[in-house]
Design an enzyme around this catalytic site. Structure first.
Site, PDB file in Angstrom:
ATOM      1  N   ASP A  69      91.955 100.554  20.207  1.00  0.00           N
ATOM      2  CA  ASP A  69      91.558  99.281  20.819  1.00  0.00           C
ATOM      3  C   ASP A  69      90.312  98.821  20.096  1.00  0.00           C
ATOM      4  O   ASP A  69      89.382  99.589  19.869  1.00  0.00           O
ATOM      5  CB  ASP A  69      91.310  99.412  22.325  1.00  0.00           C
ATOM      6  CG  ASP A  69      91.408  98.037  22.978  1.00  0.00           C
ATOM      7  OD1 ASP A  69      92.520  97.465  22.987  1.00  0.00           O
ATOM      8  OD2 ASP A  69      90.379  97.511  23.453  1.00  0.00           O
ATOM      9  N   PHE A 150      93.764  90.857   8.353  1.00  0.00           N
ATOM     10  CA  PHE A 150      94.328  90.131   9.487  1.00  0.00           C
ATOM     11  C   PHE A 150      93.198  89.694  10.408  1.00  0.00           C
ATOM     12  O   PHE A 150      92.025  89.980  10.159  1.00  0.00           O
ATOM     13  CB  PHE A 150      95.336  91.020  10.246  1.00  0.00           C
ATOM     14  CG  PHE A 150      94.716  92.189  10.982  1.00  0.00           C
ATOM     15  CD1 PHE A 150      94.345  93.338  10.303  1.00  0.00           C
ATOM     16  CD2 PHE A 150      94.510  92.136  12.354  1.00  0.00           C
ATOM     17  CE1 PHE A 150      93.782  94.415  10.978  1.00  0.00           C
ATOM     18  CE2 PHE A 150      93.943  93.208  13.045  1.00  0.00           C
ATOM     19  CZ  PHE A 150      93.580  94.341  12.344  1.00  0.00           C
ATOM     20  N   TYR A 152      90.213  88.420  12.357  1.00  0.00           N
ATOM     21  CA  TYR A 152      88.953  87.748  12.001  1.00  0.00           C
ATOM     22  C   TYR A 152      88.470  88.118  10.595  1.00  0.00           C
ATOM     23  O   TYR A 152      87.362  87.730  10.212  1.00  0.00           O
ATOM     24  CB  TYR A 152      87.870  88.119  13.031  1.00  0.00           C
ATOM     25  CG  TYR A 152      88.211  87.690  14.441  1.00  0.00           C
ATOM     26  CD1 TYR A 152      87.932  86.392  14.884  1.00  0.00           C
ATOM     27  CD2 TYR A 152      88.824  88.574  15.338  1.00  0.00           C
ATOM     28  CE1 TYR A 152      88.261  85.994  16.175  1.00  0.00           C
ATOM     29  CE2 TYR A 152      89.159  88.178  16.627  1.00  0.00           C
ATOM     30  CZ  TYR A 152      88.871  86.889  17.036  1.00  0.00           C
ATOM     31  OH  TYR A 152      89.201  86.488  18.316  1.00  0.00           O
ATOM     32  N   LYS A 173      88.054  97.778   2.303  1.00  0.00           N
ATOM     33  CA  LYS A 173      87.837  97.510   3.739  1.00  0.00           C
ATOM     34  C   LYS A 173      87.872  98.819   4.535  1.00  0.00           C
ATOM     35  O   LYS A 173      86.969  99.099   5.329  1.00  0.00           O
ATOM     36  CB  LYS A 173      88.898  96.542   4.287  1.00  0.00           C
ATOM     37  CG  LYS A 173      88.759  96.335   5.799  1.00  0.00           C
ATOM     38  CD  LYS A 173      89.861  95.502   6.437  1.00  0.00           C
ATOM     39  CE  LYS A 173      89.747  95.573   7.966  1.00  0.00           C
ATOM     40  NZ  LYS A 173      90.825  94.894   8.695  1.00  0.00           N
ATOM     41  N   ARG A 179      87.537 100.697  11.973  1.00  0.00           N
ATOM     42  CA  ARG A 179      88.725 101.556  12.109  1.00  0.00           C
ATOM     43  C   ARG A 179      88.629 102.743  11.159  1.00  0.00           C
ATOM     44  O   ARG A 179      88.931 103.881  11.539  1.00  0.00           O
ATOM     45  CB  ARG A 179      89.970 100.707  11.807  1.00  0.00           C
ATOM     46  CG  ARG A 179      91.296 101.401  12.016  1.00  0.00           C
ATOM     47  CD  ARG A 179      92.443 100.393  12.098  1.00  0.00           C
ATOM     48  NE  ARG A 179      92.281  99.508  13.237  1.00  0.00           N
ATOM     49  CZ  ARG A 179      91.902  98.227  13.152  1.00  0.00           C
ATOM     50  NH1 ARG A 179      91.702  97.641  11.971  1.00  0.00           N
ATOM     51  NH2 ARG A 179      91.730  97.506  14.234  1.00  0.00           N
TER      52      ARG A 179
END
Ligand code: ITT
Length: 205
Positions: A69, A150, A152, A173, A179
């Protein structure tokens, strides 16, 4: 051993697969179980929602489950969109509409500081759940830039960089993202357990 990833978001799934590779695991995902209803994400925190997603899919499938989440917190908006990031501009979920709304809300903001946050939860088939988290600090750009990623990503410039996440390749990234950081902690915390024979994994409640 199958590990079910409790997400219906294909972008997240792709990132999780790329970052969290464990030789002992075969990944399946919530999309492989269309008959199991989606959970209502009504928790007050990223942690509560991540736990709800992983416990519910683990108990429904009888498999170990991993959930993510995540969301964007913007200081000038007192932490919004936060846990409501996916549906910031309402239903149906639209990344371009979310980004337009964010730019409008920040039209007059001098402080554009923000952070992505991510909580990863891992549940046993018996429902025992553990969590780790990660964050990535940055600022919101004045216009969308880039086509990768994807959500924002076209508006988020991580601290120490000039490119948005959407202008970076996936590897760059993932190396610094919320993440990526949470999954690195997950590997450190749970990697040894996941590398063992699944018969030796703790399955208690
Ligand atoms: P699942 O619940 O099925 O996993 P979801 O997209 O609804 O998919 P969340 O409830 O965790 O997932 O909402 C996360 C939202 O936060 C996501 O839809 C994006 O808008 C944003 N977000 C999270 N991580 C992001 C990232 O790495 N880049 C850009 N936006 C991100």
């Amino acid at each position: 051993m199958k590990l079910v990833i409790a997400t219906r978001n294909k972008h997240k799934l792709e990132e999780i697969r790329a970052i969290f590779h464990q030789p002992s695991l075969e990944f399946v995902c919530a999309l492989d179980y269309p008959d199991i209803p989606d959970v209502v994400e009504d928790g007050d925190t990223f942690e509560a929602n991540a736990m709800k997603k992983s416990v519910s899919l683990a108990t429904a499938t009888g498999l170990w489950a991993l959930a993510d989440d995540s969301g964007l917190e913007v200081d000038a908006l007192n932490g919004a969109p936060g846990i409501y990031s996916a549906r910031y501009a309402g239903e149906p979920v639209s990344y371009p509409a979310n980004n337009r709304k964010l730019l409008e809300e920040l039209q007059h903001a001098k402080n554009r500081k923000a952070r992505f946050r991510c909580v990863i939860a891992l549940s046993s088939p018996g429902g025992k759940t553990r969590t780790v988290d990660g964050r990535c600090e940055g600022v919101i750009a004045h216009e969308e830039r880039g086509k990768q990623g994807f959500g924002y990503d076209p508006l988020f410039v991580p601290d120490g960089f000039t490119k948005t996440f959407a202008e970076m390749d996936a590897e760059s990234k993932n190396a610094i993202s919320h993440r990526g950081r949470a999954l690195k902690k997950a590997t450190e915390a749970w990697g040894a357990m996941l590398a063992k024979n699944p018969a030796d994994w703790p399955t208690g409640r």
